[in-house]
Design an enzyme around this catalytic site. Sequence first.
Site, mmCIF file in Angstrom:
data_model
loop_
_atom_site.group_PDB
_atom_site.id
_atom_site.type_symbol
_atom_site.label_atom_id
_atom_site.label_comp_id
_atom_site.label_asym_id
_atom_site.label_seq_id
_atom_site.Cartn_x
_atom_site.Cartn_y
_atom_site.Cartn_z
ATOM 1 C CD GLU A 163 -3.126 0.390 -15.321
ATOM 2 O OE1 GLU A 163 -2.992 -0.231 -14.317
ATOM 3 O OE2 GLU A 163 -4.186 0.584 -15.629
ATOM 4 C CG ASP A 206 -12.736 -1.238 -19.649
ATOM 5 O OD1 ASP A 206 -12.339 -1.882 -18.586
ATOM 6 O OD2 ASP A 206 -11.939 -1.477 -20.523
ATOM 7 C CE1 TYR A 208 -6.071 -4.687 -12.466
ATOM 8 C CE2 TYR A 208 -4.177 -3.153 -13.922
ATOM 9 C CZ TYR A 208 -5.240 -3.492 -13.383
ATOM 10 O OH TYR A 208 -6.184 -2.645 -12.830
#
Lengths: 272, 417
Positions: free
Chosen positions: A49, A60, A175
Amino acid sequence: MSRIARRFAALKKQGRGALIPYLQACDPDYDTSLALLRAMPGAGADLIEIGVPFSDPSADGPTIQLAARRGLKAGSSMVRVLEMVARFREDDGETPIILMGYLNPIEAYGHARFCADAAQAGVDGLIVVDMPPEEADLLDGPATAAGLDLIRLVAPTTDDARLPVVCGRASGFVYYVSITGVTGTRTASSDELAAALPRLRAATDLPVAIGFGIRSPEQAGAAVRAADAAVVASALIATLEETLDEQGRATPETLPRVLAQLSGLARAVRNA
Amino acid sequence: MSAAHTNEAACGTAETRPNSLRAGPDPRGRFGIYGGRFVAETLMPLVLELDAAYAAAKADPAFRSELDYYLKDYVGRPSPLWFARRLTEELGGARIYMKREELNHTGSHKLNNVMGQILLARRMGRSRIVAETGAGQHGVATATVCALFGLKCTIYMGATDVERQKPNVFRMRLLGAEVVPVTSGAGTLKDAMNEAMRDWVTNVRDTYFLVGTVAGPHPYPQMVRDFQSVIGDETRVQMLAAEGRLPDVIVAAIGGGSNAMGIFHPFLDDASVRLIGVEAAGRGLNSGETAASILRGRPGVLHGNRTYLLQNEDGQIDEAHSISAGLDYPGIGPEHSWLADIGRVEYVGATDDQALEAFQLCTRTEGIIPALESAHALAHAAVVAPTLSPETLLVVNISGRGDKDIFTVAAHLGVTL
């Protein structure tokens, strides 16, 4: 069959899960980042990734936020990221590459043009953090036309009623964001994973990768025992960060230390 | 304007009609191409839950009457519509009225929205509130209602803003809120927004994200607009009472755009009412140091919605600049983006210097110290009023009071306090 599907099929034959390391493009500079990318398959990466630096990475944690800032400071742009993938593809035609990032840099590039250029550069899949299925129609068409997998995120908050909505149009793999939170913070317990996976398996036949909060070889091993792949991001970036000099530049230690950590994770995944 | 249109306006009603500009957003939360729900999957179920909870609350007369009670006896509504006689004389031209949102409890329009959302958060059983704040007005309003209802409160505020808005930081802490300075980026509102979203995604199960402006994922732009529309609804009734007709021009400052949307929205279908949104031009629209998202940005996706954004060619978001912390944001509510595209609202800019001048003008002529945010609206009113006839009725939304800004203004005037 796409590179992603081929890779998961091959690993299934070998009877093991996949390790998916993550790096932020141009962190701390283009050349180091490209060298790291090129060395990752040799150190045990099954898929890779690449984080596309964005100014406002609101999903994040601190580690990836800082990596994004370093990447942007070093001149990262979508054009540079695609160029990096194309350079990687010159001598690796097999390792799947997934770009992970936020929607706005894709919008700025143009949805269709981006998908076409990304596929041309050798990208196999996209993870767009701030594009839930309800908004994915804008990339579904162009991604399919270009042969890119649009990888969907499933979260602990995604309930059974919603799972079909998320998994319905998924491709490549699914995911699983194993915690409620930002990247690189908490780690899901094995109980939490054990509860989540059967729900996911019932909703999709695609391989399932687990990400967010996997730091150690033990955790990576546990993840591939529960699912099909483990994504490790912040832990590798934290190591990279430790090796930088005071000006934030790469040092001779940078690549060896990140790759050594990656090898340790790969051993754990292979022995799981 | 048709006769029917005039009659309806004269009756003081503002019902939504077919082809109404007030009908948005669509079920996906879109105003034209703007808006939407661009959030991580972890938040998506929460956003959908909020949408359903808000729809249920809106349909419940008990919710409305509870909100009305607090708006009247706690917020202090209605706020007056004040005829600014000396300012009108000084500028020459249009008759200038001021919608006095600075007289609300906590000193700004922010409490209108916060009051609505806190009642909703309680209905939803949430025990912890997070919010972002720029100038601190939304943070203070949020901390206030959390004190009122005994809820835990965490406010994210850019470190730069913590520094330039110290009185509000102290107020929030007195009110029992935890104020978290955000050091990422330039340490302003956009960074505070990122950090509030990170908190929300981490604490989804007990936390309510109390957004302060008409931006973010659907239903926030619609919900905040609805709660702020009390400003325009009152203005309509008050102007009809004072002058027997609707205003001709309404001017409001725009950061995220909640005070402007609140006063504009009830007038969107009244074609005779000219609506002007004033963006913060910072050091000048072409200086590269501005917060004028519509005038100098282009559409993109940030913080949950598609809207006009200040950004570079690669889609990286630029830092905004404004003397006013409350306008220092590189985006704008999506409904404004749509209203700009269809031409219903005019968007103009006012610079830091113009705002400083207007701040002093208003203080000197009316004895009202406006917030630096509102001073941007006043600055444009000062430009446009002299060009209009004395029969023209012009309303400026005084969205907040300027006590919090006296240190900033003093520094710019070379005065040490």
